[in-house]
Scaffold this motif. Structure first.
Motif, mmCIF file in Angstrom:
data_model
loop_
_atom_site.group_PDB
_atom_site.id
_atom_site.type_symbol
_atom_site.label_atom_id
_atom_site.label_comp_id
_atom_site.label_asym_id
_atom_site.label_seq_id
_atom_site.Cartn_x
_atom_site.Cartn_y
_atom_site.Cartn_z
ATOM 1 N N LYS A 1 69.812 6.294 -3.277
ATOM 2 C CA LYS A 1 71.674 7.097 -3.020
ATOM 3 C C LYS A 1 72.087 8.397 -2.603
ATOM 4 O O LYS A 1 72.924 8.220 -1.654
ATOM 5 N N LEU A 2 70.740 9.467 -2.079
ATOM 6 C CA LEU A 2 70.842 10.245 -1.536
ATOM 7 C C LEU A 2 71.144 9.603 -0.081
ATOM 8 O O LEU A 2 71.427 10.129 0.954
ATOM 9 N N PRO B 1 73.913 7.899 1.377
ATOM 10 C CA PRO B 1 75.220 8.162 0.624
ATOM 11 C C PRO B 1 76.954 7.058 1.321
ATOM 12 O O PRO B 1 77.087 6.845 0.296
ATOM 13 N N ALA C 1 73.759 12.470 -7.761
ATOM 14 C CA ALA C 1 73.692 11.319 -6.667
ATOM 15 C C ALA C 1 73.877 10.348 -7.080
ATOM 16 O O ALA C 1 75.044 9.641 -6.628
ATOM 17 N N LYS D 1 66.783 8.510 -5.137
ATOM 18 C CA LYS D 1 66.009 8.608 -3.316
ATOM 19 C C LYS D 1 67.169 7.526 -2.671
ATOM 20 O O LYS D 1 67.394 7.887 -1.000
ATOM 21 N N ASP E 1 68.031 15.994 -10.000
ATOM 22 C CA ASP E 1 67.750 15.235 -8.040
ATOM 23 C C ASP E 1 66.603 16.092 -7.383
ATOM 24 O O ASP E 1 66.105 15.036 -7.350
ATOM 25 N N LYS E 2 66.742 16.834 -7.217
ATOM 26 C CA LYS E 2 65.998 18.113 -6.793
ATOM 27 C C LYS E 2 64.495 17.816 -7.350
ATOM 28 O O LYS E 2 63.613 18.331 -7.394
#
Length: 188
Positions: free
Chosen positions: A156-157, A160, A107, A154, A131-132
């Protein structure tokens, strides 16, 4: 008169006397007894508002605070006994195996240096990446530093193409990876 009694010579006539040291008739010193002063009751104090404890979403702990600065996967310092050949016991500690590791965040598109234990690295691999793993962690399981990293990932995701929209506001358009800047000429 005795030298110490001279200090109280004027007062001892009007006040009761208390015998010093052994308190008998042959006592060496005489001390004046202080009468209790009349004290008026103080006015009642105003009730204080109960201060609410400031709660923060990240983890706070009193012992082994080092674990708040990295990903420790639930590992912490442990205590026990060192037992000698002869059965003598003395206290000792076992600290977690902490390593500085560079992990890639998809991310953020960068490598991040984090203190981590092998157990946490194992969990990161199971989840399928940093990330996950960070998004699956609860806020109260992370320290302040990792909490901030989680919400940076979070943000950035969730959005996007935030950068593209930011550039579009400035007059920059993206065409197949190439950027063109359109400048409008203002004539006076």
């Amino acid at each position: 008169m005795h030298s110490t009694l001279c200090l109280f010579a004027k007062k001892h006539i009007t006040q009761h006397l208390r015998r010093g040291l052994l308190g008998g008739i042959r006592a060496k010193y005489l001390y004046p007894i202080k009468e209790p002063k009349l004290v008026l009751p103080s006015p009642p104090k105003p009730l204080k508002n109960k201060k609410e404890k400031k709660t923060v979403p990240w983890k706070i702990q009193m012992t082994y605070k080092q674990s708040l600065k990295g990903l420790y996967g639930g590992k912490h310092i442990q205590f026990g006994n060192k037992i000698s050949e002869f059965g003598n016991k003395s206290r000792r500690t076992w600290k977690p195996n902490v390593q500085k590791v560079k992990l890639f965040s998809e991310a953020l598109n960068e490598r991040i240096t984090i203190k981590s234990t092998p157990a946490a690295l194992k969990y990161i691999d199971r989840k399928g990446g940093l990330d996950k793993y960070m998004l699956s962690m609860k806020d109260n399981e992370l320290g302040k530093k990792m909490y901030d990293l989680k919400y940076k990932i979070k943000s950035k995701l969730v959005d996007p193409d935030r950068e593209r929209r930011g550039l579009a506001k400035l007059g920059v358009t993206m065409n197949g990876g190439e950027s063109e800047i359109s400048v409008s000429h203002v004539e006076h």
